[in-house]
Design a protein around this motif. Structure first.
Motif, PDB file in Angstrom:
ATOM      1  N   PRO A   4      54.485  64.700  37.349  1.00 10.70           N
ATOM      2  CA  PRO A   4      55.573  63.909  36.774  1.00 10.70           C
ATOM      3  C   PRO A   4      56.933  64.506  37.044  1.00 10.70           C
ATOM      4  CG  PRO A   4      54.354  65.078  35.052  1.00 10.70           C
ATOM      5  CD  PRO A   4      53.578  65.214  36.319  1.00 10.70           C
ATOM      6  N   ALA A   5      56.984  65.824  37.180  1.00 12.56           N
ATOM      7  CA  ALA A   5      58.271  66.460  37.473  1.00 12.56           C
ATOM      8  C   ALA A   5      58.780  66.034  38.844  1.00 12.56           C
ATOM      9  CB  ALA A   5      58.142  67.974  37.395  1.00 12.56           C
ATOM     10  N   VAL A   6      57.853  65.908  39.814  1.00  9.95           N
ATOM     11  CA  VAL A   6      58.226  65.460  41.151  1.00  9.95           C
ATOM     12  C   VAL A   6      58.652  63.999  41.112  1.00  9.95           C
ATOM     13  CG1 VAL A   6      57.377  65.011  43.479  1.00  9.95           C
ATOM     14  CG2 VAL A   6      56.773  67.154  42.313  1.00  9.95           C
ATOM     15  N   ASN A   7      57.927  63.170  40.361  1.00 12.43           N
ATOM     16  CA  ASN A   7      58.262  61.755  40.276  1.00 12.43           C
ATOM     17  C   ASN A   7      59.607  61.514  39.614  1.00 12.43           C
ATOM     18  OD1 ASN A   7      55.885  61.065  41.498  1.00 12.43           O
ATOM     19  ND2 ASN A   7      54.796  60.624  39.610  1.00 12.43           N
ATOM     20  N   ASP A   8      60.078  62.481  38.851  1.00  4.78           N
ATOM     21  CA  ASP A   8      61.354  62.351  38.145  1.00  4.78           C
ATOM     22  C   ASP A   8      62.541  62.713  39.032  1.00  4.78           C
ATOM     23  OD1 ASP A   8      62.773  61.811  35.696  1.00  4.78           O
ATOM     24  OD2 ASP A   8      63.157  63.952  35.546  1.00  4.78           O
ATOM     25  N   LEU A   9      62.292  63.143  40.263  1.00  2.00           N
ATOM     26  CA  LEU A   9      63.362  63.604  41.135  1.00  2.00           C
ATOM     27  C   LEU A   9      63.944  62.464  41.963  1.00  2.00           C
ATOM     28  CD1 LEU A   9      61.994  66.982  42.536  1.00  2.00           C
ATOM     29  CD2 LEU A   9      63.603  66.628  40.655  1.00  2.00           C
ATOM     30  N   ALA A  10      65.271  62.436  42.029  1.00  2.00           N
ATOM     31  CA  ALA A  10      65.938  61.562  42.989  1.00  2.00           C
ATOM     32  C   ALA A  10      65.988  62.233  44.354  1.00  2.00           C
ATOM     33  CB  ALA A  10      67.345  61.232  42.510  1.00  2.00           C
ATOM     34  N   PHE A  11      66.341  63.527  44.370  1.00  2.00           N
ATOM     35  CA  PHE A  11      66.403  64.295  45.610  1.00  2.00           C
ATOM     36  C   PHE A  11      65.729  65.643  45.426  1.00  2.00           C
ATOM     37  CE2 PHE A  11      70.399  61.783  46.014  1.00  2.00           C
ATOM     38  CZ  PHE A  11      70.146  61.163  47.223  1.00  2.00           C
ATOM     39  N   ILE A  72      64.763  65.268  50.676  1.00  2.00           N
ATOM     40  CA  ILE A  72      63.765  64.241  50.358  1.00  2.00           C
ATOM     41  C   ILE A  72      64.310  63.310  49.286  1.00  2.00           C
ATOM     42  CG2 ILE A  72      61.389  63.800  49.672  1.00  2.00           C
ATOM     43  CD1 ILE A  72      61.644  65.483  52.206  1.00  2.00           C
ATOM     44  N   PHE A  73      64.322  62.021  49.567  1.00  2.00           N
ATOM     45  CA  PHE A  73      64.683  61.000  48.596  1.00  2.00           C
ATOM     46  C   PHE A  73      63.432  60.195  48.294  1.00  2.00           C
ATOM     47  CE2 PHE A  73      65.797  56.484  47.946  1.00  2.00           C
ATOM     48  CZ  PHE A  73      66.457  56.592  46.726  1.00  2.00           C
ATOM     49  N   GLN A  74      62.829  60.463  47.140  1.00  2.00           N
ATOM     50  CA  GLN A  74      61.649  59.726  46.690  1.00  2.00           C
ATOM     51  C   GLN A  74      60.607  59.601  47.799  1.00  2.00           C
ATOM     52  OE1 GLN A  74      62.917  56.065  44.769  1.00  2.00           O
ATOM     53  NE2 GLN A  74      64.496  57.133  43.610  1.00  2.00           N
ATOM     54  N   GLY A  75      60.280  60.732  48.404  1.00  2.00           N
ATOM     55  CA  GLY A  75      59.256  60.783  49.443  1.00  2.00           C
ATOM     56  C   GLY A  75      59.758  60.530  50.846  1.00  2.00           C
ATOM     57  N   ASP A  77      62.088  61.620  53.875  1.00  2.00           N
ATOM     58  CA  ASP A  77      62.836  62.772  54.380  1.00  2.00           C
ATOM     59  C   ASP A  77      64.009  62.275  55.218  1.00  2.00           C
ATOM     60  OD1 ASP A  77      63.845  65.106  55.400  1.00  2.00           O
ATOM     61  OD2 ASP A  77      61.921  65.923  56.028  1.00  2.00           O
ATOM     62  N   LEU A  78      65.190  62.343  54.637  1.00  2.00           N
ATOM     63  CA  LEU A  78      66.378  61.828  55.300  1.00  2.00           C
ATOM     64  C   LEU A  78      66.715  62.609  56.555  1.00  2.00           C
ATOM     65  CD1 LEU A  78      68.574  61.360  52.103  1.00  2.00           C
ATOM     66  CD2 LEU A  78      67.156  59.646  53.235  1.00  2.00           C
ATOM     67  N   THR A  79      66.275  63.846  56.647  1.00  2.00           N
ATOM     68  CA  THR A  79      66.607  64.679  57.802  1.00  2.00           C
ATOM     69  C   THR A  79      65.780  64.305  59.032  1.00  2.00           C
ATOM     70  OG1 THR A  79      65.021  66.391  57.155  1.00  2.00           O
ATOM     71  CG2 THR A  79      67.262  66.601  56.314  1.00  2.00           C
ATOM     72  N   ARG A  80      64.735  63.537  58.828  1.00  2.00           N
ATOM     73  CA  ARG A  80      63.866  63.160  59.946  1.00  2.00           C
ATOM     74  C   ARG A  80      63.806  61.664  60.189  1.00  2.00           C
ATOM     75  NH1 ARG A  80      62.538  67.825  57.928  1.00  2.00           N
ATOM     76  NH2 ARG A  80      61.671  69.472  59.239  1.00  2.00           N
ATOM     77  N   ASP A  81      64.535  60.891  59.404  1.00  2.00           N
ATOM     78  CA  ASP A  81      64.534  59.442  59.552  1.00  2.00           C
ATOM     79  C   ASP A  81      65.223  59.003  60.830  1.00  2.00           C
ATOM     80  OD1 ASP A  81      63.061  58.504  57.436  1.00  2.00           O
ATOM     81  OD2 ASP A  81      64.771  58.250  56.092  1.00  2.00           O
ATOM     82  N   SER A  82      64.826  57.840  61.312  1.00  2.99           N
ATOM     83  CA  SER A  82      65.510  57.215  62.437  1.00  2.99           C
ATOM     84  C   SER A  82      66.857  56.653  61.971  1.00  2.99           C
ATOM     85  CB  SER A  82      64.662  56.067  62.993  1.00  2.99           C
ATOM     86  OG  SER A  82      64.552  55.032  62.022  1.00  2.99           O
ATOM     87  N   ASP A  83      67.709  56.335  62.926  1.00  3.28           N
ATOM     88  CA  ASP A  83      68.990  55.717  62.581  1.00  3.28           C
ATOM     89  C   ASP A  83      68.774  54.407  61.831  1.00  3.28           C
ATOM     90  OD1 ASP A  83      70.317  57.792  63.817  1.00  3.28           O
ATOM     91  OD2 ASP A  83      70.739  56.677  65.669  1.00  3.28           O
ATOM     92  N   LYS A  84      67.777  53.642  62.230  1.00  6.49           N
ATOM     93  CA  LYS A  84      67.485  52.362  61.576  1.00  6.49           C
ATOM     94  C   LYS A  84      67.077  52.584  60.125  1.00  6.49           C
ATOM     95  CE  LYS A  84      64.602  48.215  61.978  1.00  6.49           C
ATOM     96  NZ  LYS A  84      63.547  47.534  62.797  1.00  6.49           N
ATOM     97  N   ALA A  85      66.240  53.591  59.888  1.00  6.71           N
ATOM     98  CA  ALA A  85      65.794  53.881  58.523  1.00  6.71           C
ATOM     99  C   ALA A  85      66.950  54.357  57.653  1.00  6.71           C
ATOM    100  CB  ALA A  85      64.678  54.920  58.540  1.00  6.71           C
ATOM    101  N   LEU A  86      67.851  55.161  58.219  1.00  6.38           N
ATOM    102  CA  LEU A  86      69.010  55.626  57.461  1.00  6.38           C
ATOM    103  C   LEU A  86      69.960  54.476  57.131  1.00  6.38           C
ATOM    104  CD1 LEU A  86      69.917  59.050  59.128  1.00  6.38           C
ATOM    105  CD2 LEU A  86      68.846  58.651  56.906  1.00  6.38           C
ATOM    106  N   THR A  87      70.100  53.535  58.067  1.00  7.29           N
ATOM    107  CA  THR A  87      70.934  52.368  57.804  1.00  7.29           C
ATOM    108  C   THR A  87      70.371  51.564  56.633  1.00  7.29           C
ATOM    109  OG1 THR A  87      71.680  52.215  60.105  1.00  7.29           O
ATOM    110  CG2 THR A  87      71.830  50.210  58.773  1.00  7.29           C
ATOM    111  N   ALA A  88      69.067  51.372  56.612  1.00  8.65           N
ATOM    112  CA  ALA A  88      68.432  50.638  55.521  1.00  8.65           C
ATOM    113  C   ALA A  88      68.575  51.390  54.204  1.00  8.65           C
ATOM    114  CB  ALA A  88      66.956  50.395  55.842  1.00  8.65           C
TER     115      ALA A  88
END
Length: 240
Positions: A4-11, A72-75, A77-88
């Protein structure tokens, strides 16, 4: 079972590093930053210019990429996302508020907010968003007809109109007088509470610490201190 502690995290940020190449040599903007941000909390990031706080905000907002580490934003990983995923991600989850209002001068307050609501999946109406920041009587005013504080509140309305999970604010009162700054911070506090948005505010002003759930201090690309504020106050009670 999920933690639950992990689920409570935004980042969840681990080992986050950002190095810029310059003619004078590499510049280390972030040096292995670790930070957990809980959903719905308000963080104030303090530190001198060049300390890394805005760089962290830009990476968490999907505007910049890290050199190493994970954010990590709710599972996701912003550091590994594609440009399309970051745009979304930026479109669906993040509201940005900067020092300069970036309003379209030829559009009214209502029309400036509508630019965002037309793209969002579950937006407020522009009228509702502007009411949240106390501007119901300025719907059809153009930016030139508004004070600086009112223009920034239009920018806040535009940011929250898509009901973002995250509000990222970089020096949101930097170009305002004290009274207008308090009004903008109170609007941010009110809307983030109403929408249960996780809010990160970058500032040079140590007085902002009074409104935060936690205060994160930066120097030379690293976090030097994390302080819990047991009794956050309303911005209207602060003296900037």
């Amino acid at each position: 079972m999920p933690d639950p502690a992990v689920n409570d995290l935004a980042f969840s940020v681990r080992g986050l590093t950002k190095v810029y190449a310059t003619a004078a040599g590499p510049v280390h903007a972030l040096r292995g930053v670790d930070l957990d941000v809980r959903r719905g909390e308000t963080l104030v990031l303090l530190g001198p210019s060049g300390s890394g706080k805005s760089t962290l905000l830009n990476i968490l907002g999907g505007l910049d990429r890290a050199s190493d580490g994970a954010a990590i934003f709710q599972g996701q990983d912003l550091t590994r996302d594609s440009d399309k995923a970051l745009t979304a991600y930026r479109r669906d989850s993040v509201g940005f508020i900067f020092q300069f209002f970036n309003l379209v001068p030829s559009l009214t307050a209502r029309e400036n907010v509508a630019l965002i609501t037309e793209l969002a999946r579950r937006p407020m109406t522009p009228e509702d968003a502007l009411a949240r920041v106390g501007l119901s009587d300025r719907l059809d005013h153009f930016p030139a007809q508004l004070s600086g504080g009112q223009q920034q509140r239009v920018a806040v309305a535009r940011a929250i109109a898509k009901r973002p999970q995250i509000l990222l604010c970089d020096e949101p009162t930097g170009s305002l007088d004290s009274e207008s700054g308090v009004q903008v911070l109170q609007a941010l506090r009110d809307v983030s509470r109403a929408e249960a948005a996780t809010t990160l505010i970058v500032s040079h002003n140590a007085d902002f610490a009074a409104m935060a759930d936690r205060v994160i201090r930066f120097r030379d690309g690293a976090i030097t201190d994390i302080a819990v504020n047991p009794h956050p106050v309303e911005p209207r009670e602060m003296r900037l």
